[in-house]
Design an enzyme around this catalytic site. Sequence first.
Site, PDB file in Angstrom:
ATOM      1  CG  HIS A   7      -0.152  -0.032   2.614  1.00 57.40           C
ATOM      2  ND1 HIS A   7      -0.017  -1.134   3.137  1.00 57.40           N
ATOM      3  CD2 HIS A   7       0.046   1.107   3.402  1.00 57.40           C
ATOM      4  CE1 HIS A   7       0.394  -0.703   4.399  1.00 57.40           C
ATOM      5  NE2 HIS A   7       0.687   0.512   4.602  1.00 57.40           N
ATOM      6  CG  HIS A  79       3.609   4.519   5.484  1.00 56.01           C
ATOM      7  ND1 HIS A  79       2.891   5.019   6.365  1.00 56.01           N
ATOM      8  CD2 HIS A  79       3.410   3.138   5.056  1.00 56.01           C
ATOM      9  CE1 HIS A  79       1.659   4.183   6.490  1.00 56.01           C
ATOM     10  NE2 HIS A  79       2.027   3.201   6.043  1.00 56.01           N
ATOM     11  CD  GLU A 130       3.219  -0.653   7.072  1.00 52.89           C
ATOM     12  OE1 GLU A 130       2.983   0.184   6.613  1.00 52.89           O
ATOM     13  OE2 GLU A 130       2.742  -1.358   8.027  1.00 52.89           O
TER      14      GLU A 130
HETATM   15  C1  LIG Z   1       1.107  -0.592  11.118  1.00 52.38           C
HETATM   16  C2  LIG Z   1      -0.120  -0.061  11.145  1.00 52.38           C
HETATM   17  C3  LIG Z   1      -0.551   0.474   9.807  1.00 52.38           C
HETATM   18  C4  LIG Z   1      -0.252  -0.376   8.710  1.00 52.38           C
HETATM   19  O1  LIG Z   1      -0.084  -0.216   7.470  1.00 52.38           O
HETATM   20  O2  LIG Z   1      -0.633  -1.862   8.847  1.00 52.38           O
HETATM   21  C5  LIG Z   1       0.578   1.561   9.477  1.00 52.38           C
HETATM   22  O3  LIG Z   1       1.294   1.960   8.478  1.00 52.38           O
HETATM   23  S1  LIG Z   1       0.651   2.786  10.761  1.00 52.38           S
HETATM   24  C6  LIG Z   1       1.523   4.324  10.262  1.00 52.38           C
HETATM   25  C7  LIG Z   1       1.973   5.050  11.308  1.00 52.38           C
HETATM   26  N1  LIG Z   1       3.226   4.503  12.121  1.00 52.38           N
HETATM   27  C8  LIG Z   1       4.524   4.955  11.859  1.00 52.38           C
HETATM   28  O4  LIG Z   1       4.556   5.657  11.113  1.00 52.38           O
HETATM   29  C9  LIG Z   1       5.671   4.279  12.510  1.00 52.38           C
HETATM   30  C10 LIG Z   1       6.668   4.699  12.065  1.00 52.38           C
HETATM   31  N2  LIG Z   1       6.961   6.114  12.100  1.00 52.38           N
HETATM   32  C11 LIG Z   1       7.881   6.648  13.246  1.00 52.38           C
HETATM   33  O5  LIG Z   1       8.461   6.350  13.891  1.00 52.38           O
HETATM   34  C12 LIG Z   1       7.812   8.220  12.945  1.00 52.38           C
HETATM   35  O6  LIG Z   1       6.658   8.739  12.187  1.00 52.38           O
HETATM   36  C13 LIG Z   1       9.094   8.849  12.352  1.00 52.38           C
HETATM   37  C14 LIG Z   1      10.262   8.412  13.392  1.00 52.38           C
HETATM   38  C15 LIG Z   1       9.422   8.289  10.911  1.00 52.38           C
HETATM   39  C16 LIG Z   1       9.194  10.522  12.197  1.00 52.38           C
HETATM   40  O7  LIG Z   1       8.781  10.565  13.395  1.00 52.38           O
HETATM   41  P1  LIG Z   1       8.599  12.363  13.923  1.00 52.38           P
HETATM   42  O8  LIG Z   1       7.745  12.952  12.709  1.00 52.38           O
HETATM   43  O9  LIG Z   1       7.899  12.521  15.127  1.00 52.38           O
HETATM   44  O10 LIG Z   1       9.968  12.723  13.990  1.00 52.38           O
HETATM   45  P2  LIG Z   1      10.900  13.901  13.425  1.00 52.38           P
HETATM   46  O11 LIG Z   1      10.216  15.230  13.317  1.00 52.38           O
HETATM   47  O12 LIG Z   1      12.083  13.829  14.178  1.00 52.38           O
HETATM   48  O13 LIG Z   1      11.410  13.234  11.920  1.00 52.38           O
HETATM   49  C17 LIG Z   1      12.697  13.038  11.585  1.00 52.38           C
HETATM   50  C18 LIG Z   1      12.770  13.595   9.932  1.00 52.38           C
HETATM   51  O14 LIG Z   1      12.136  12.806   9.341  1.00 52.38           O
HETATM   52  C19 LIG Z   1      11.241  13.383   8.598  1.00 52.38           C
HETATM   53  N3  LIG Z   1       9.787  12.487   8.519  1.00 52.38           N
HETATM   54  C20 LIG Z   1       9.032  12.297   9.512  1.00 52.38           C
HETATM   55  N4  LIG Z   1       8.060  11.636   9.109  1.00 52.38           N
HETATM   56  C21 LIG Z   1       8.209  11.354   7.593  1.00 52.38           C
HETATM   57  C22 LIG Z   1       7.408  10.933   6.606  1.00 52.38           C
HETATM   58  N5  LIG Z   1       6.380  10.138   6.858  1.00 52.38           N
HETATM   59  N6  LIG Z   1       7.934  10.872   5.406  1.00 52.38           N
HETATM   60  C23 LIG Z   1       9.568  11.529   5.046  1.00 52.38           C
HETATM   61  N7  LIG Z   1       9.868  12.016   6.040  1.00 52.38           N
HETATM   62  C24 LIG Z   1       9.686  12.078   7.421  1.00 52.38           C
HETATM   63  C25 LIG Z   1      11.089  14.888   9.326  1.00 52.38           C
HETATM   64  O15 LIG Z   1      10.538  15.623   8.325  1.00 52.38           O
HETATM   65  C26 LIG Z   1      12.356  14.748   9.758  1.00 52.38           C
HETATM   66  O16 LIG Z   1      13.126  15.331   8.844  1.00 52.38           O
HETATM   67  P3  LIG Z   1      14.093  16.656   8.856  1.00 52.38           P
HETATM   68  O17 LIG Z   1      14.686  16.765   7.683  1.00 52.38           O
HETATM   69  O18 LIG Z   1      15.009  16.302  10.124  1.00 52.38           O
HETATM   70  O19 LIG Z   1      13.094  17.719   9.515  1.00 52.38           O
HETATM   71 CO   LIG Z   2       1.002   1.295   6.642  1.00 51.38          CO
END
Ligand SMILES: CC[C@H](C(=O)O)C(=O)SCCNC(=O)CCNC(=O)[C@H](O)C(C)(C)COP(=O)(O)OP(=O)(O)OC[C@H]1O[C@@H](n2cnc3c(N)ncnc32)[C@H](O)[C@@H]1OP(=O)(O)O
Ligand SMILES: [Co+2]
Length: 136
Positions: A7, A79, A130
């Site tokens: 997805h 994602h 993912e």
């Molecule tokens: C599993 C159930 C369901 C399924 O499909 O079955 C799902 O998919 S659930 C989806 C929701 N769960 C998650 O997303 C878990 C993994 N994600 C994380 O752990 C966080 O979102 C993380 C660590 C990727 C980012 O967290 P956060 O935004 O709080 O951290 P930062 O602000 O420090 O971000 C660090 C850096 O990454 C960039 N960033 C954040 N999110 C994204 C993204 N989705 N795509 C691209 N880049 C992303 C953010 O802009 C920061 O960049 P920087 O240049 O340092 O500003």
């Molecule tokens: Co997902």
Amino acid sequence: MLGRLNHVAIAVPNIAAASAIYRETLGADVSEPQSLTDHGVTVVFVDLGNTKVELLEPLGESSPIAAFLEKNPSGGMHHICYEVEDIFKARDHLIKEGARVLGDGKPKLGAHGKPVLFLHPKDFCGTLVELEQSAA
Ligand SMILES: CC[C@H](C(=O)O)C(=O)SCCNC(=O)CCNC(=O)[C@H](O)C(C)(C)COP(=O)(O)OP(=O)(O)OC[C@H]1O[C@@H](n2cnc3c(N)ncnc32)[C@H](O)[C@@H]1OP(=O)(O)O
Ligand SMILES: [Co+2]
């Protein structure tokens, strides 16, 4: 290592409104919402036949997508999910390659009841990846 595209996920501020856009404006087949407390999101899936779109809305205080939506208040591509045959083999290979596996590295069950892991966006062309094991 990578199998099918399972997805593409879009984070949205309001999953009911987003589902209505996909259902009414785009005539798509949208599932009922699933609250995934373990993952801090509520999701629906748009069935496209050969793959899916996942719409996700924050659930609870510490949703992992809250910061993303602060930066993208109307929502946005969040994602991409690829299928892998063996998620442990994939994880160990990625760690050996120096990629960051998010969380404690232990796969959790995703919305399809299969083990999933997430890889840091900074290691994969600015895209949150993912991995979902194709078999339960
Ligand atoms: C599993 C159930 C369901 C399924 O499909 O079955 C799902 O998919 S659930 C989806 C929701 N769960 C998650 O997303 C878990 C993994 N994600 C994380 O752990 C966080 O979102 C993380 C660590 C990727 C980012 O967290 P956060 O935004 O709080 O951290 P930062 O602000 O420090 O971000 C660090 C850096 O990454 C960039 N960033 C954040 N999110 C994204 C993204 N989705 N795509 C691209 N880049 C992303 C953010 O802009 C920061 O960049 P920087 O240049 O340092 O500003
Ligand atoms: Co997902």
